[in-house]
Enzyme design. Sequence first.
Site: not given
Length: 211
Positions: A89-91, A97, A118
């Site tokens: 995962y990323c933001w 991601s 996130y």
Amino acid sequence: LLVSLDQAGDFDEIIDVRTPLEFAEDHIPGALNAPVLSNEERVLVGTTYKQVSPFEGTRIGAALVARNIAHHLETTFADRPRNWRPLIYCWRGGKRSGSVTTLFNMIGWPARQLNGGYKSYRRATLDTLDSLPKRFNYIALVGPTGSGKTRLLEALNRAGAQTLDLEALAAHRGSLLGAWAGIAQPSQKRFDTLLVSALRTFDPLRPVFVE
């Protein structure tokens, strides 16, 4: 390749590919930080994207991400087995991601990307804080500063009682003593995550002691 947050438990490891600063502010419990952009690189990419052109920012970003993923493959993930199944995962479940997930699958690891990143986790945390605390019965320890409330709470914890130490979670004493020396206070987001994690360990049928 997208999965929802409620499927996170199906994976061997959760990988947070955001910058160290983003990770430090808050992250999914147990996640490993493997940033595909450093703090400075993310600023550079964002500045180029806005001040030069989206194309140039994306081009620079892609080169940096590829270089950093290669480094992680040679170090961070060098010992992962063939059947390793990571959740990435990323933001907000975007390019950072997505690039890692795509490359991992090309290698042969059945990686998946967290839908919404996130941000979806943060929304779920706030939703949980609206409902989970209401499931418990609390016994509050009250008294003036210096009366030993914290010591009593610690003694109750050692005796096996369910205790919620909000001051410890916040790394801050609720008295004139203030912040704990040498320990950084968590961000509000991180405090919320720590609070939810603590509440999830409690049995609703037993009381929770809190100062």
